[in-house]
Design a protein around this motif. Structure first.
Motif, PDB file in Angstrom:
ATOM      1  N   ALA A 114      -7.314 -15.837   8.014  1.00  0.00           N
ATOM      2  CA  ALA A 114      -8.626 -15.560   7.421  1.00  0.00           C
ATOM      3  C   ALA A 114      -8.621 -14.128   6.885  1.00  0.00           C
ATOM      4  N   LEU A 137     -12.946 -15.190   3.621  1.00  0.00           N
ATOM      5  CA  LEU A 137     -14.230 -14.843   4.232  1.00  0.00           C
ATOM      6  C   LEU A 137     -14.775 -13.600   3.539  1.00  0.00           C
ATOM      7  N   VAL A 141     -14.473 -10.758   9.734  1.00  0.00           N
ATOM      8  CA  VAL A 141     -13.237 -11.543   9.721  1.00  0.00           C
ATOM      9  C   VAL A 141     -12.654 -11.705  11.131  1.00  0.00           C
ATOM     10  N   ALA A 144     -12.984 -14.987  13.154  1.00  0.00           N
ATOM     11  CA  ALA A 144     -12.296 -16.238  12.806  1.00  0.00           C
ATOM     12  C   ALA A 144     -11.286 -16.723  13.850  1.00  0.00           C
ATOM     13  N   LEU A 149     -11.219 -20.685  13.777  1.00  0.00           N
ATOM     14  CA  LEU A 149     -11.202 -20.923  12.326  1.00  0.00           C
ATOM     15  C   LEU A 149      -9.829 -20.596  11.737  1.00  0.00           C
ATOM     16  N   SER A 150      -9.150 -19.611  12.350  1.00  0.00           N
ATOM     17  CA  SER A 150      -7.816 -19.240  11.859  1.00  0.00           C
ATOM     18  C   SER A 150      -6.949 -18.841  13.047  1.00  0.00           C
TER      19      SER A 150
END
Ligand code: PRP
Length: 206
Positions: A114, A137, A141, A144, A149-150
């Motif tokens: 991300a 994003l 960040v 994430a 998310l990442s």
């Protein structure tokens, strides 16, 4: 002749304005509280644009502003076609890849990254020949990887506090960043004397 200057909203912009004020480019209007985005001083023949930091290079590249103050991160991400004339020595930070403490890179898997700096990250991982999925994003960040998310992030690090407080470790330190005076290429030709004087006076102040 008027000089048009794009400043990044926020702390960096204020610091840059203080410097420009010292060398004779004060602008009363800009010092008043409010929501205005363009400020003119007839007296000092200067017009300021107060823009989002990541947009400074756009205003300068397109010639709306003759000069601007932008971080190396913005210049690299936007691949700005401008002259990078002077390192202001402040706004220092660096690009880094970071991931949750203990995370290990398994070479075969596509890792999810991300970042706000999608172009910069794409180029970096291409060069390294690493398979990544990039997730764009616009801020926060560091959240994430904490919420799945990442796997990791590419972001700028200044004090390291945001990483620390979100249990992230630096995996790799990348380019150093600082604030630069950037100049439009056409303006540099046609307003050369004025711009050279600004640069010289800033160098004298630093
Ligand atoms: C920047 C950057 C990091 C943080 C780094 O974010 O993206 O999150 O500052 O600073 P530190 O190392 O001193 O903690 P910014 O404050 O601009 O906010 P954003 O997350 O909304 O982009």
């Amino acid at each position: 002749m008027y000089i048009n200057i794009a400043l990044p909203k926020g702390r960096l912009g204020k610091k840059s304005y203080d410097l420009l004020k010292k060398i004779g480019y004060s602008c009363k209007e800009l010092e008043e509280e409010g929501r205005k985005l363009v400020f003119t001083s007839e007296e000092n023949k200067v017009r300021y644009f107060w823009v989002k930091p990541s947009d400074v290079s756009v205003y300068v590249e397109k010639g709306i502003a003759d000069i601007g103050v932008a971080g190396v991160d913005v210049l690299m991400e936007n691949e700005a076609d401008v002259y990078d004339m002077l390192d202001l020595g402040f706004g220092r930070c660096y690009f880094a890849i970071a991931a949750p403490r203990g995370w290990e890179y398994n070479g075969n898997r596509t890792i999810k990254i991300a970042t706000k700096y999608i172009n910069y990250a794409r180029k970096y991982f291409e060069k390294m020949e690493r398979k990544v999925e990039l997730i764009k994003l616009n801020g926060s960040v560091e959240l994430a990887p904490m919420v799945g998310l990442s796997d990791a992030i590419v972001d700028i690090v200044e004090t390291g506090a945001t990483l620390r407080e979100n249990n992230l470790d630096i995996i790799e330190k990348l380019e150093n960043i600082s604030a630069r005076i950037i100049v439009n290429k056409v303006s540099y030709k046609f307003k050369n004397e004025t711009i050279e004087k600004v640069l010289e006076d800033i160098r004298g102040e630093l």
